[in-house]
Structure formats: structure tokens, C-alpha cells
Design an enzyme around this catalytic site. Structure first.
Site, PDB file in Angstrom:
ATOM      1  N   ARG A  66      32.152  42.357  37.305  1.00 39.18           N
ATOM      2  CA  ARG A  66      31.000  42.475  38.211  1.00 39.18           C
ATOM      3  C   ARG A  66      30.694  43.918  38.595  1.00 39.18           C
ATOM      4  O   ARG A  66      29.565  44.256  38.953  1.00 39.18           O
ATOM      5  CB  ARG A  66      31.194  41.579  39.441  1.00 39.18           C
ATOM      6  CG  ARG A  66      31.075  40.093  39.074  1.00 39.18           C
ATOM      7  CD  ARG A  66      31.287  39.207  40.281  1.00 39.18           C
ATOM      8  NE  ARG A  66      32.649  39.242  40.753  1.00 39.18           N
ATOM      9  CZ  ARG A  66      33.602  38.367  40.401  1.00 39.18           C
ATOM     10  NH1 ARG A  66      33.318  37.386  39.580  1.00 39.18           N
ATOM     11  NH2 ARG A  66      34.818  38.453  40.876  1.00 39.18           N
ATOM     12  N   GLU A 103      49.403  37.712  42.518  1.00 38.52           N
ATOM     13  CA  GLU A 103      50.261  36.826  43.305  1.00 38.52           C
ATOM     14  C   GLU A 103      51.427  36.320  42.434  1.00 38.52           C
ATOM     15  O   GLU A 103      52.581  36.313  42.850  1.00 38.52           O
ATOM     16  CB  GLU A 103      49.417  35.664  43.803  1.00 38.52           C
ATOM     17  CG  GLU A 103      49.994  34.978  45.000  1.00 38.52           C
ATOM     18  CD  GLU A 103      49.065  33.899  45.501  1.00 38.52           C
ATOM     19  OE1 GLU A 103      47.907  33.845  45.050  1.00 38.52           O
ATOM     20  OE2 GLU A 103      49.525  33.107  46.330  1.00 38.52           O
TER      21      GLU A 103
HETATM   22  P1  AMP Z   1      42.027  42.640  44.420  1.00 35.96           P
HETATM   23  O1  AMP Z   1      42.679  43.333  43.263  1.00 35.96           O
HETATM   24  O2  AMP Z   1      42.942  41.666  45.116  1.00 35.96           O
HETATM   25  O3  AMP Z   1      41.395  43.634  45.398  1.00 35.96           O
HETATM   26  O4  AMP Z   1      40.867  41.729  43.839  1.00 35.96           O
HETATM   27  C1  AMP Z   1      39.635  42.282  43.537  1.00 35.96           C
HETATM   28  C2  AMP Z   1      39.018  41.675  42.302  1.00 35.96           C
HETATM   29  O5  AMP Z   1      39.063  40.252  42.341  1.00 35.96           O
HETATM   30  C3  AMP Z   1      37.564  42.066  42.242  1.00 35.96           C
HETATM   31  O6  AMP Z   1      37.239  42.413  40.893  1.00 35.96           O
HETATM   32  C4  AMP Z   1      36.804  40.847  42.729  1.00 35.96           C
HETATM   33  O7  AMP Z   1      35.667  40.636  41.933  1.00 35.96           O
HETATM   34  C5  AMP Z   1      37.785  39.683  42.600  1.00 35.96           C
HETATM   35  N1  AMP Z   1      37.909  38.901  43.860  1.00 35.96           N
HETATM   36  C6  AMP Z   1      39.011  38.813  44.647  1.00 35.96           C
HETATM   37  N2  AMP Z   1      38.809  38.005  45.692  1.00 35.96           N
HETATM   38  C7  AMP Z   1      37.527  37.553  45.588  1.00 35.96           C
HETATM   39  C8  AMP Z   1      36.689  36.692  46.395  1.00 35.96           C
HETATM   40  N3  AMP Z   1      37.135  36.118  47.529  1.00 35.96           N
HETATM   41  N4  AMP Z   1      35.410  36.484  45.996  1.00 35.96           N
HETATM   42  C9  AMP Z   1      34.955  37.074  44.854  1.00 35.96           C
HETATM   43  N5  AMP Z   1      35.692  37.880  44.060  1.00 35.96           N
HETATM   44  C10 AMP Z   1      36.971  38.128  44.412  1.00 35.96           C
END
Ligand code: AMP
Length: 180
Positions: A66, A103
Site C-alpha cells: 500500500r 508475532e
Molecule cells: P507493523 O510492522 O506492525 O508496523 O505493521 C505495518 C504493516 O502492516 C503495514 O504495511 C500495514 O499496511 C499493515 N497493517 C498492520 N496493522 C494493520 C491494520 N490494523 N490495518 C491495516 N493494515 C495494517
């Protein structure tokens, strides 16, 4: 440069919450409804253009997948190049990779070794739709450093503040919408 509360509301209202996707307990922030809403998408992109025009950036790097949508549109508005940071195994040329923990288990992102040209020190803005734990963005930012460029800021459309994902990222972080 500062988003008015009306503009913020237009963008916020265009994003759809999908409860329990992809698994129970997660509220998925669906940006497809932002992209299909020309007023909201234009409001967002004009805000980002206005903010970053004065940064004198050389490239925008977007995170798979995205981050590509916002990053490529912004790069075109600023008249600079776009570089994709991809999930493992998608880029065809020589890559540099960085693992990060999930996770359960780990994931890996990659960038082309020559993504920012031959001379080091290029100024790069990294962009993604959302920061949750921050693991993906931290790994992507370190790839930019590894190939000799400088990540001057990391930009998110949404930040899930309660997860405090920003703490692991060295570069300044700007989030258009902060969700608590
Ligand atoms: P993180 O590495 O945990 O910060 O996760 C970020 C990535 O996961 C990004 O590329 C987001 O597009 C996706 N992501 C994580 N949580 C969500 C959520 N609640 N809604 C949409 N996309 C998410």
C-alpha cells in the site's frame, strides 16, 4: 502545510474499519475506500505534496504494497523518483535484505542494491499506509541506510499510537492521522 480539521475529517471518514480481519481482534484499516474517493485522495495527496515540497528530497521509497500507491503518486507530484521496498523474492536484480519479527516467526523486505543511484547520501522519504508495531518500517528504513542513502523522514497515513511503533524508528516520523 498543516491539515485543517475539516480536511483531516474527510480523510478519516473515507477509511473503512473492518473488524476481525485478517484475524480476530484486529481492526483492519481499509484504505481502498480512501482511494476510490477522489475528494479524500486528492485532499491527502495535496497535503503531502505541500508538506514535502520544501524537503528537497531525491526519492520516495514506498513499502510493499500500500505504500506504493501513496509513494508513487507523491513522487510524481514532486517530480522525483520512486523506489519500491518489496517483500522477499519479488525484486529481479541484486538486492539487500532485512529481516524483522512478526508475532509468530519473521518476514523479510528487500531493496535493489542500486536503487538510489551510484552516489551516496541521497535524501529519501519512506512512506507506508499504516504503522502498527513499527517492525516493517524499521526494517525498510535500515535498508535505505544499508544502500548508502539517508532516510530523512518516515511518513504514514495512519499511526496506531497505542502500539508505540514509532519508538524503534530512528528517523523523524510524520503521521497524517494518529489513532488512539
Ligand atoms: P507493523 O510492522 O506492525 O508496523 O505493521 C505495518 C504493516 O502492516 C503495514 O504495511 C500495514 O499496511 C499493515 N497493517 C498492520 N496493522 C494493520 C491494520 N490494523 N490495518 C491495516 N493494515 C495494517
Amino acid at each position: 502545510m498543516i491539515l485543517t480539521s475539516d480536511e483531516k475529517q474527510i480523510i478519516l471518514d473515507s477509511i473503512r474499519d473492518i473488524p476481525d480481519f485478517p484475524k480476530p481482534g484486529i481492526i483492519f484499516k481499509d484504505i481502498t475506500t480512501l482511494l476510490s474517493n477522489p475528494k479524500a485522495y486528492n485532499t491527502l495527496m495535496t497535503h503531502l505534496e505541500t508538506r514535502y515540497i520544501s524537503y528537497d528530497l531525491d526519492y520516495i521509497a514506498g513499502i510493499d504494497a500500500r505504500g506504493f500507491i501513496f509513494g508513487a503518486a507523491l513522487a510524481d507530484r514532486l517530480g522525483i523518483g520512486f523506489v519500491p521496498v518489496r517483500k522477499k523474492g519479488k525484486l529481479p536484480y541484486t538486492t539487500v535484505a532485512e529481516k524483522y519479527s512478526l508475532e509468530y516467526g519473521f518476514d523479510e523486505v528487500e531493496i535493489h542494491i542500486d536503487a538510489f543511484g551510484e552516489n551516496g547520501g541521497k535524501k529519501v522519504l519512506l512512506i507506508d499506509d499504516l504503522i502498527a508495531t513499527g517492525g516493517t518500517a524499521k526494517a525498510a528504513a535500515s535498508l535505505i541506510d544499508k544502500v548508502g542513502a539517508t532516510c530523512v523522514e518516515v511518513c504514514f497515513i495512519m499511526e496506531l499510537e497505542f502500539l508505540n511503533g514509532k519508538k524503534g524508528i530512528q528517523a523523524p516520523v510524520y503521521s497524517v492521522l494518529v489513532i488512539d
